[in-house]
Design an enzyme around this catalytic site. Structure first.
Site, PDB file in Angstrom:
ATOM      1  CG  LEU A 105     -24.464 -17.592 -69.118  1.00 29.45           C
ATOM      2  CD1 LEU A 105     -22.974 -17.828 -69.320  1.00 29.45           C
ATOM      3  CD2 LEU A 105     -24.714 -16.766 -67.862  1.00 29.45           C
TER       4      LEU A 105
ATOM      5  CG  HIS B  75     -32.029 -17.841 -58.891  1.00 27.14           C
ATOM      6  ND1 HIS B  75     -31.632 -18.546 -60.021  1.00 27.14           N
ATOM      7  CD2 HIS B  75     -31.842 -18.677 -57.843  1.00 27.14           C
ATOM      8  CE1 HIS B  75     -31.215 -19.743 -59.647  1.00 27.14           C
ATOM      9  NE2 HIS B  75     -31.327 -19.843 -58.332  1.00 27.14           N
TER      10      HIS B  75
HETATM   11  C1  GAR Z   1     -39.461 -18.541 -62.231  1.00 25.96           C
HETATM   12  O1  GAR Z   1     -39.697 -19.298 -61.064  1.00 25.96           O
HETATM   13  C2  GAR Z   1     -38.098 -17.904 -62.160  1.00 25.96           C
HETATM   14  O2  GAR Z   1     -37.723 -17.554 -60.856  1.00 25.96           O
HETATM   15  C3  GAR Z   1     -37.238 -19.015 -62.684  1.00 25.96           C
HETATM   16  O3  GAR Z   1     -37.963 -19.561 -63.744  1.00 25.96           O
HETATM   17  C4  GAR Z   1     -39.356 -19.460 -63.442  1.00 25.96           C
HETATM   18  C5  GAR Z   1     -40.073 -18.916 -64.649  1.00 25.96           C
HETATM   19  O4  GAR Z   1     -41.457 -19.028 -64.500  1.00 25.96           O
HETATM   20  N1  GAR Z   1     -35.961 -18.532 -63.102  1.00 25.96           N
HETATM   21  C6  GAR Z   1     -34.869 -19.304 -63.086  1.00 25.96           C
HETATM   22  O5  GAR Z   1     -34.876 -20.455 -62.712  1.00 25.96           O
HETATM   23  C7  GAR Z   1     -33.615 -18.591 -63.575  1.00 25.96           C
HETATM   24  N2  GAR Z   1     -32.452 -19.320 -63.185  1.00 25.96           N
HETATM   25  P1  GAR Z   1     -42.428 -18.244 -65.463  1.00 25.96           P
HETATM   26  O6  GAR Z   1     -41.968 -18.524 -66.893  1.00 25.96           O
HETATM   27  O7  GAR Z   1     -43.785 -18.815 -65.198  1.00 25.96           O
HETATM   28  O8  GAR Z   1     -42.327 -16.786 -65.129  1.00 25.96           O
END
Ligand code: GAR
Length: 192
Positions: A86, A103
């Site tokens: 957070l 998200h």
């Molecule tokens: C992404 O899919 C993003 O939407 C998600 O984490 C992933 C990060 O991927 N975010 C969440 O789940 C936030 N609650 P990345 O590190 O390859 O960009």
């Protein structure tokens, strides 16, 4: 405008944002901040020549650590790209409507505590949803609850596994997230 990208993991969005704004005159990815020392996003940032810092939980929640760091890099705007903790209240207050998050679902569905990364796609699969998508929203002190800026959708079939759902949703992120960030920032640039 200088943006800081906050990360916790792989960093595909972080890299995509850095590459997208690489030649921009107005938007500069000035700093990557990770709460995980092992986050692959740090390797991506280093390869792309963007300064990166690791902070622990106590540092994240200490305004005497975070505010000087953000000032040092003259950060105007913060993008959470797969950042799991957070954001502390003092940062939300210091950056009103200047912190956004991506998200991997169509909020308000599949948001809140525990809903991140693959957990989201597994929940979407378990519920038998016929579509999923990505949401970009302003960050408030309450997890995944700020005003929605943009959503993009993709259809699912009953055969799609959680991995297939993750892949479909990830394609949306790669295609649309940098443009959404650019659109949000362009409003600030016009009004500067
Ligand atoms: C992404 O899919 C993003 O939407 C998600 O984490 C992933 C990060 O991927 N975010 C969440 O789940 C936030 N609650 P990345 O590190 O390859 O960009």
């Amino acid at each position: 405008m200088n943006i800081a990208i906050f990360v916790s993991g792989n960093g595909t969005n972080c890299e995509n944002l850095i590459r997208y704004f690489e030649h921009s005159d107005q938007i500069h990815c000035a700093l990557v901040i990770s709460n995980k020392p092992e986050a692959y996003a740090l390797v991506r940032a280093e390869r792309l020549g963007v300064p990166a810092k690791v902070i622990n939980k106590a540092q994240l929640n200490d305004s005497d650590v975070m505010m000087p760091l953000l000032r040092e890099y003259e950060i105007d705007f913060i993008v959470l790209a797969g950042f799991l903790p957070l954001v502390p209240d003092f940062m939300v207050a210091a950056y009103p409507r200047r912190i956004i998050n991506i998200h991997p679902a169509l909020l308000p569905k599949y948001g809140g505590k525990g809903m991140w990364g693959h957990h989201v796609h597994e929940a979407v699969k378990a519920a038998g949803e016929t579509e999923t998508g990505m949401t970009v929203h302003y960050v408030t002190p309450v997890c995944d609850s700020g005003e929605i800026i943009a959503q993009y959708r993709v259809a699912l079939t009953p055969d799609d596994t959680a991995d297939d759902i993750a892949e479909k949703e990830h394609q949306l992120e790669m295609k649309y997230f940098p443009k959404v960030v650019e659109d949000v920032l362009s409003k600030f640039i016009i009004h500067c």
